[in-house]
Scaffold this motif. Structure first.
Motif, mmCIF file in Angstrom:
data_model
loop_
_atom_site.group_PDB
_atom_site.id
_atom_site.type_symbol
_atom_site.label_atom_id
_atom_site.label_comp_id
_atom_site.label_asym_id
_atom_site.label_seq_id
_atom_site.Cartn_x
_atom_site.Cartn_y
_atom_site.Cartn_z
ATOM 1 N N CYS B 291 0.845 -1.201 0.000
ATOM 2 C CA CYS B 291 0.000 0.000 0.000
ATOM 3 C C CYS B 291 0.874 1.242 0.000
ATOM 4 O O CYS B 291 0.481 2.308 -0.472
ATOM 5 C CB CYS B 291 -0.903 -0.003 1.222
ATOM 6 S SG CYS B 291 -2.017 -1.407 1.222
ATOM 7 N N GLN B 295 -0.300 0.809 -5.757
ATOM 8 C CA GLN B 295 -1.750 0.801 -5.593
ATOM 9 C C GLN B 295 -2.197 -0.656 -5.651
ATOM 10 O O GLN B 295 -2.152 -1.273 -6.711
ATOM 11 C CB GLN B 295 -2.451 1.598 -6.700
ATOM 12 C CG GLN B 295 -1.864 2.997 -6.912
ATOM 13 C CD GLN B 295 -0.518 2.945 -7.638
ATOM 14 O OE1 GLN B 295 -0.341 2.171 -8.563
ATOM 15 N NE2 GLN B 295 0.437 3.753 -7.199
ATOM 16 N N ASP B 297 -5.159 -3.596 -4.394
ATOM 17 C CA ASP B 297 -6.439 -3.950 -3.771
ATOM 18 C C ASP B 297 -6.303 -5.321 -3.123
ATOM 19 O O ASP B 297 -5.691 -6.222 -3.701
ATOM 20 C CB ASP B 297 -7.549 -4.008 -4.817
ATOM 21 C CG ASP B 297 -7.806 -2.640 -5.438
ATOM 22 O OD1 ASP B 297 -7.747 -1.637 -4.701
ATOM 23 O OD2 ASP B 297 -8.029 -2.595 -6.658
ATOM 24 N N TRP B 299 -8.397 -8.496 -1.898
ATOM 25 C CA TRP B 299 -9.698 -9.085 -2.159
ATOM 26 C C TRP B 299 -9.915 -10.346 -1.333
ATOM 27 O O TRP B 299 -8.973 -11.046 -0.994
ATOM 28 C CB TRP B 299 -9.829 -9.468 -3.639
ATOM 29 C CG TRP B 299 -9.779 -8.345 -4.603
ATOM 30 C CD1 TRP B 299 -10.110 -7.043 -4.369
ATOM 31 C CD2 TRP B 299 -9.350 -8.408 -5.980
ATOM 32 N NE1 TRP B 299 -9.938 -6.293 -5.510
ATOM 33 C CE2 TRP B 299 -9.473 -7.104 -6.510
ATOM 34 C CE3 TRP B 299 -8.903 -9.427 -6.813
ATOM 35 C CZ2 TRP B 299 -9.158 -6.803 -7.832
ATOM 36 C CZ3 TRP B 299 -8.592 -9.132 -8.118
ATOM 37 C CH2 TRP B 299 -8.719 -7.837 -8.615
ATOM 38 N N GLY B 312 -2.713 -5.289 -8.085
ATOM 39 C CA GLY B 312 -2.539 -3.860 -8.325
ATOM 40 C C GLY B 312 -1.253 -3.609 -9.078
ATOM 41 O O GLY B 312 -0.841 -4.436 -9.900
#
Lengths: 432, 432
Positions: B291, B295, B297, B299, B312
């Motif tokens: 992070c 970028q 994500d 899930w 990402g």
């Protein structure tokens, strides 16, 4: 226009009963090959190759009981009556993270904060996920935990979320057998057992020689009467696809000297494949040279295309002589060269993956030979359906490029009729 | 013993409706990939890669009408009434061999001795095989030929044994289309067209990083609490099997510095794949670093195994974070990484080859997720039959090594029952 049926009654030299059965030819060829010696390679480089020895586990996998979840290691009996309303409250006496085993002993009423993969502390017999505790920021209720205790909100089933030692593999277990082909899962298993290298049968070096005065290399403009050599490239590609390492010997003109020199260049290979020069024409110098320097049999194989075939040894190296017609060479390669290369690799599954398909086009089979027709096979709800992929002449490469299978019309079937179900060799299926 | 059904009614954090559908996850991931630039390679090295441009024929194949047999080029009309008893007698006015076109003109009553592949002389409209002539040493009758004539013993059909120019490919024809995968037949066709090189999409460099303080490299003896890193090797092998070039980044300990450094090392790759560090545990330093520098994500995918997944970009490079459990990592790779690599290669057929199989064992599917079960598929006369290949725990590699397919139990099916027909992803089929 005058029609003449090319049946062998009028042409004794076409009598199929004089020809060698495809299966007999394959057996005779395969008898000349055995798996190559073993070599030790890094496990990743073993992909696709064949184990030369059994693999016996020297350790358990996993080597120790460990947590399958992030949460708290507990004694299940301490959590029997726990719920959201009245969590079982346990004193947190330590932490256990993957790679850092904790040496604490879990007594009644205590818990250890534990991460996935961490060794289960002595005394614990269950792991409760964060979501099932009242640890701040996790689960359905928040807060608490600050006083050195944790609230367990669900009864833990004994051994829940614990991976016992040896769950996957036990020490001494025969995990992989000699002869098995290494796929990613086998390679992962070898790594988990701590193996950095593996013993596999080494891949064969396969020399490829095209013969013919009419041939020039791709990239060279043909003069009148010349053509570009396509067999060299397609045979080399078939060798590589079969798991061998092609050694390109280029083109040999039809002179005894040149053929002899090129053959010598290929003598240190494990297998020598030639194209052309094996039919009846008296310009086939190749035949004379072969008989001169080696022991070669010239066969008429009961198949179409690919009838003329030569096999034997040159300077002790097994040699297969494929026909010069590009499609005949490719079909004969799949029937005879591919299984030989697989056998050198130590494979035991030598057959081409084959499906049964319903025929959508009629396929003539005059001449009483086994006919390998180029087809496009599609999977439908009623099963596989095969269409002819184009013109079937022995020189027509475009219909081979349009095909994904070879339909096999048996010797004694005069035609494959629409709707018949026949076997199809799938050219693009690599079955590990 | 206390039994607790792990249904999400009591465990909202297990509610599958909160999770991302497998197909949606795949679509989101694939949207981040496009075919890589084209490179020119020798045709043999193009094997398995994908054409970046259409291939248009610059010449006919074959470039000239030529003989399909060794025999005599004749005018068919001269042979109409020929037979063993009364052969048509023709004057032999020349020879034509492959690579050496003859410039003679065939007048009525004449013939040219011709070899397979040789240009058909002007005036000839058929080739008669040696076997159908009385040339010494061939056919059913011998003798004759010494007086400069040849006896033709079978009527020749016009254009018999002649391969017309362009029979295979015509100049200007679009022979191969961009996006087609090069197999031996395509490579042979390129060679026949005179191409020495071909433009294909270059293969992706795929960096592979395993994370976890508990991991040591294969070949290193684990200390208590440690295990050998198996994901690095099996993921690299899956990358290679998919057509990518693995770049091994090794192991990153769970420290921000080390993870950051290793990720930087992989930033020049086309695709970065990590294993571990994507679940809920707070020891998952990886998540924080990701992070931080990219970028990403995180899930929860509605599948089993393989629920936790990250995707990402890091330093602009697409990154896929697979779970740390070996089997979960392998199953998620097949669903998400394999199609991404195929798309980078320019492939359009991104789906795993799938068959329908009858289930021979019961497969539980509690939890409402798409369950990928390890199975052994056998082809039987009644079609494909699937047996469970062993224990289905997310860490059990041995049952993956024993499997050749992944049985897909749909999200809403509580169990695959014996006799049911369900799709199976075939892991070892490479369909070109």
């Amino acid at each position: 226009m005058l029609q003449i049926a090319p049946t062998w009654e009028a042409r004794p030299w076409d009598d199929p009963s004089r020809m060698l059965c495809v299966d007999v030819a394959r057996e005779r060829i395969l008898a000349a090959f055995a798996p190559l010696p073993a070599v030790r390679v890094p496990i990743i480089d073993g992909l696709g190759f064949v184990l030369a020895t059994d693999v016996v586990a020297g350790t358990d996998i996993p080597p120790f009981a460990n947590s399958a979840m992030d949460g708290f290691a507990v004694r299940a009996e301490d959590t029997l009556d726990s719920s959201d309303a009245s969590p079982a409250r346990l004193r947190v006496i330590g932490q256990a993270a993957a790679g850092y085993p904790s040496d604490v002993l879990l007594l009644p009423g205590t818990a250890v904060r534990i991460m996935t993969g961490a060794t289960i502390p002595a005394g614990a017999d269950a792991v409760v996920r964060f979501e099932e505790t009242d640890e701040a920021g996790h689960g359905v209720t928040a807060g608490a935990g600050s006083d050195g205790t944790i609230g367990i909100m669900r009864p833990a089933k004994p051994w829940a979320n614990i991976r016992p030692a040896g769950e996957d593999v036990r020490t001494g277990q025969r995990v992989l057998l000699a002869g098995s082909r290494l796929r990613p899962a086998e390679i992962g298993l070898l790594a988990a057992l701590g193996r950095a290298t593996v013993l596999v049968h080494r891949p064969p070096r396969v020399a490829v020689l095209a013969t013919g005065d009419e041939l020039v290399d791709p990239g060279v403009a043909p003069r009148p009467g010349q053509i570009n050599n396509s067999n060299g490239a397609s045979v080399a590609a078939m060798v590589r696809r079969s798991g061998g390492e092609p050694v390109m010997l280029g083109i040999a003109r039809d002179t005894p000297e040149e053929v002899r020199d090129k053959l010598r260049a290929g003598a240190d290979a494990d297998f020598l494949i030639t194209t052309g020069g094996v039919s009846v024409g008296d310009y086939d110098i190749v035949k004379d040279v072969l008989c001169d320097v080696g022991q070669i049999d010239f066969w008429q194989v009961r198949m179409k295309p690919g009838k003329p075939l030569a096999f034997g040894h040159i300077h002790g190296t097994p040699m297969l002589g494929l026909p010069g017609n590009p499609v005949a060479a490719a079909v004969a390669f799949e029937q005879f060269a591919r299984p030989a290369i697989l056998k050198l690799l130590g494979r035991t599954d030598l057959a081409i993956p084959t499906v049964l398909a319903r025929l959508a086009d009629r396929v003539e089979n005059r001449g009483g030979r086994r006919h390998f027709a180029r087809v496009r096979v599609d999977a439908t709800v009623e099963g596989y359906v095969a269409h002819l992929s184009g013109a079937q002449g022995a020189g027509v490469l475009s219909s081979l490029a349009a095909a994904n299978g070879l339909l096999v019309v048996p010797e004694d079937l005069p035609a494959g009729e629409v709707g018949m179900t026949l076997p199809v060799q799938m050219l693009d299926w690599e079955v590990g």
